[in-house]
Design a protein around this motif. Structure first.
Motif, PDB file in Angstrom:
ATOM      1  N   UNK A   1       3.108 -11.988   0.409  1.00 32.84           N
ATOM      2  CA  UNK A   1       2.885 -11.018  -0.489  1.00 32.84           C
ATOM      3  C   UNK A   1       2.212  -9.685   0.130  1.00 32.84           C
ATOM      4  N   UNK A   2       1.439  -9.800   1.127  1.00 37.81           N
ATOM      5  CA  UNK A   2       0.976  -8.666   1.970  1.00 37.81           C
ATOM      6  C   UNK A   2       2.088  -8.108   3.002  1.00 37.81           C
ATOM      7  N   UNK A   3       3.148  -8.949   3.285  1.00 36.79           N
ATOM      8  CA  UNK A   3       4.195  -8.153   4.040  1.00 36.79           C
ATOM      9  C   UNK A   3       4.947  -7.449   3.035  1.00 36.79           C
ATOM     10  N   UNK A   4       5.297  -7.856   1.917  1.00 34.90           N
ATOM     11  CA  UNK A   4       6.157  -7.187   0.815  1.00 34.90           C
ATOM     12  C   UNK A   4       5.439  -5.966   0.287  1.00 34.90           C
ATOM     13  N   UNK A   5       4.050  -6.031   0.135  1.00 29.84           N
ATOM     14  CA  UNK A   5       3.210  -4.663  -0.020  1.00 29.84           C
ATOM     15  C   UNK A   5       3.689  -3.724   0.794  1.00 29.84           C
ATOM     16  N   UNK A   6       3.509  -4.201   2.199  1.00 27.81           N
ATOM     17  CA  UNK A   6       3.509  -3.052   3.322  1.00 27.81           C
ATOM     18  C   UNK A   6       5.023  -2.557   3.473  1.00 27.81           C
ATOM     19  N   UNK A   7       6.107  -3.238   3.124  1.00 26.10           N
ATOM     20  CA  UNK A   7       7.385  -2.856   2.990  1.00 26.10           C
ATOM     21  C   UNK A   7       7.718  -1.970   1.590  1.00 26.10           C
ATOM     22  N   UNK A   8       6.587  -1.940   0.434  1.00 32.85           N
ATOM     23  CA  UNK A   8       6.814  -1.224  -0.639  1.00 32.85           C
ATOM     24  C   UNK A   8       7.793  -1.978  -1.645  1.00 32.85           C
ATOM     25  N   UNK A   9       7.604  -3.378  -1.665  1.00 38.22           N
ATOM     26  CA  UNK A   9       8.782  -4.062  -2.432  1.00 38.22           C
ATOM     27  C   UNK A   9       7.919  -5.084  -3.374  1.00 38.22           C
ATOM     28  N   UNK A  10       6.557  -4.910  -3.162  1.00 38.67           N
ATOM     29  CA  UNK A  10       5.671  -5.615  -3.949  1.00 38.67           C
ATOM     30  C   UNK A  10       4.792  -4.863  -4.924  1.00 38.67           C
ATOM     31  N   UNK A  11       5.254  -4.646  -6.167  1.00 39.64           N
ATOM     32  CA  UNK A  11       4.743  -3.818  -7.349  1.00 39.64           C
ATOM     33  C   UNK A  11       4.284  -4.910  -8.437  1.00 39.64           C
ATOM     34  N   UNK A  12       3.240  -4.567  -9.004  1.00 39.56           N
ATOM     35  CA  UNK A  12       2.690  -5.255 -10.104  1.00 39.56           C
ATOM     36  C   UNK A  12       3.709  -5.398 -11.440  1.00 39.56           C
ATOM     37  N   UNK A  13       3.747  -6.379 -12.021  1.00 43.10           N
ATOM     38  CA  UNK A  13       4.615  -6.498 -13.196  1.00 43.10           C
ATOM     39  C   UNK A  13       4.392  -5.301 -14.076  1.00 43.10           C
ATOM     40  N   UNK A  14       5.286  -4.921 -14.681  1.00 42.07           N
ATOM     41  CA  UNK A  14       5.263  -3.713 -15.716  1.00 42.07           C
ATOM     42  C   UNK A  14       4.645  -4.260 -16.848  1.00 42.07           C
ATOM     43  N   UNK A  15       3.573  -3.481 -17.277  1.00 44.87           N
ATOM     44  CA  UNK A  15       2.873  -4.193 -18.332  1.00 44.87           C
ATOM     45  C   UNK A  15       2.614  -2.644 -19.363  1.00 44.87           C
ATOM     46  N   UNK A  16       2.431  -2.888 -20.690  1.00 48.14           N
ATOM     47  CA  UNK A  16       2.039  -1.608 -21.360  1.00 48.14           C
ATOM     48  C   UNK A  16       0.807  -0.925 -20.926  1.00 48.14           C
ATOM     49  N   UNK A  17       1.189   0.573 -20.915  1.00 53.37           N
ATOM     50  CA  UNK A  17       0.027   1.216 -20.443  1.00 53.37           C
ATOM     51  C   UNK A  17      -1.267   0.952 -21.278  1.00 53.37           C
ATOM     52  N   UNK A  18      -2.307   1.216 -20.302  1.00 56.95           N
ATOM     53  CA  UNK A  18      -3.503   1.157 -21.183  1.00 56.95           C
ATOM     54  C   UNK A  18      -3.828   2.437 -21.725  1.00 56.95           C
ATOM     55  N   UNK A  19      -4.736   2.583 -22.732  1.00 57.10           N
ATOM     56  CA  UNK A  19      -5.159   3.935 -23.257  1.00 57.10           C
ATOM     57  C   UNK A  19      -5.679   4.635 -22.100  1.00 57.10           C
ATOM     58  N   UNK A  20      -5.787   6.083 -22.008  1.00 57.65           N
ATOM     59  CA  UNK A  20      -6.489   6.694 -20.889  1.00 57.65           C
ATOM     60  C   UNK A  20      -7.851   6.458 -20.634  1.00 57.65           C
ATOM     61  N   UNK A  21      -8.515   6.051 -21.599  1.00 58.65           N
ATOM     62  CA  UNK A  21     -10.045   5.738 -21.441  1.00 58.65           C
ATOM     63  C   UNK A  21     -10.469   4.403 -22.036  1.00 58.65           C
ATOM     64  N   UNK A  22     -11.366   3.833 -21.864  1.00 60.80           N
ATOM     65  CA  UNK A  22     -11.812   2.692 -22.543  1.00 60.80           C
ATOM     66  C   UNK A  22     -12.570   3.123 -23.931  1.00 60.80           C
TER      67      UNK A  22
END
Length: 297
Positions: free
Chosen positions: A53-74
């Motif tokens: 996972x760390x290796x893929x992050x360094x390569x820019x190939x590990x992005x968090x799964x796409x989720x609905x955007x949260x509201x700008x503020x809690x």
């Protein structure tokens, strides 16, 4: 597993990483297989999974799964919001409050209840995942010998889970088990390195977890420890870390790999003597140049 199509850029990055585990993990995720089953499906150990996972992050190939955007503020929750959420004793939030108070061993304040509500309402974490989150935070503190976590500490971990997409019971179980194994390995290394029973500093803990994530065996880490003590006369974290980072860059993670692919500095300095005193072509040129300069002088 379904067929996977890679772009030229993805292929180039994967070929350059020199990490087969990272390639396997990327193809697994690219085929839209569930991440929470990756450990078993790929027959990875936890250190392998972390390193890939760390290796893929360094390569820019590990992005968090796409989720609905949260509201700008809690949202700023009110006592009315709390009453609405708890109006039915059989409601999920009402059960969650009871579970949280039971596990923490105290009655939650109004502000703490608002924070707890934000986990399910704002971060969109299912109640069963929040239950695991609470238990994880409590057990983590217990293992370290410190008191029950504050709601602020739990909130910080909740945001981490939300950011990392740990929002299903399967993903949460996978994460908790990985962290439990990581903690157990850190304790094993602590004993092996003859560290005392005091609490590790944050920096010391980062060193140990980074060595684990690099994929070193206990024997390889012990070898670096012995080399550090022999060459410096004491255990020095930074020096030992430099040895292990050097081996990691050469993809040497076991004693056998290290013996075959790395040479201690003292051995390198005297290597020309072991070959019958013969100088390399480069060394011969250096000697000839020095002699020529002497003659000119």
């Amino acid at each position: 597993m379904q067929s996977v199509m890679l772009t030229t850029e993805e292929t180039r990055k994967l070929l350059s990483c020199s990490c087969p585990d990272a390639v396997a993990l990327y193809l697994y995720r690219k085929s839209k297989q569930p991440l929470e089953t990756a450990l078993d499906a790929l027959h990875f150990t936890v250190p392998q999974m972390v390193a890939a996972t760390d290796c893929l992050r360094q390569l820019g190939l590990w992005e968090p799964a796409v989720k609905p955007a949260l509201q700008p503020e809690k949202p700023s929750y009110t006592e009315t919001d709390l009453r609405e959420a708890m109006k039915d004793n059989r409601a999920e939030f009402s059960k969650l409050v009871g579970e949280a108070q039971r596990r923490l061993g105290r009655t939650l304040s109004t502000e703490e209840l608002k924070t707890l509500l934000s986990f399910t309402d704002y971060l969109r974490l299912p109640s069963e995942v929040v239950g695991l989150l609470l238990n994880y935070c409590i057990e983590r503190n217990r293992r370290k010998g410190i008191r029950a976590p504050s709601m602020r500490t739990i909130e910080k971990e909740a945001y981490h889970w939300a950011d990392e997409g740990i929002d299903t019971i399967e993903a949460a179980c996978f994460y908790v088990e990985a962290q439990r194994r990581l903690f157990s390995r850190v304790q094993q290394l602590r004993l092996m390195l003859q560290l005392d029973t005091r609490k590790l500093t944050a920096e010391e803990e980062r060193y140990l977890t980074s060595w684990i994530s690099m994929g070193f065996t206990d024997e390889a880490i012990n070898l670096a420890y012995e080399r550090t003590c022999n060459q410096t006369g004491a255990f020095k974290w930074a020096y030992m870390n430099s040895i292990l980072k050097s081996w990691h860059e050469k993809q040497l993670h076991t004693p056998q790999e290290i013996a075959e692919g790395d040479t201690a500095p003292s051995q390198r300095r005297g290597s020309y003597q072991k070959s019958g005193g013969k100088l390399s072509p480069l060394a011969k040129k250096a000697v000839q140049r020095a002699l020529a300069e002497d003659k000119e002088g």
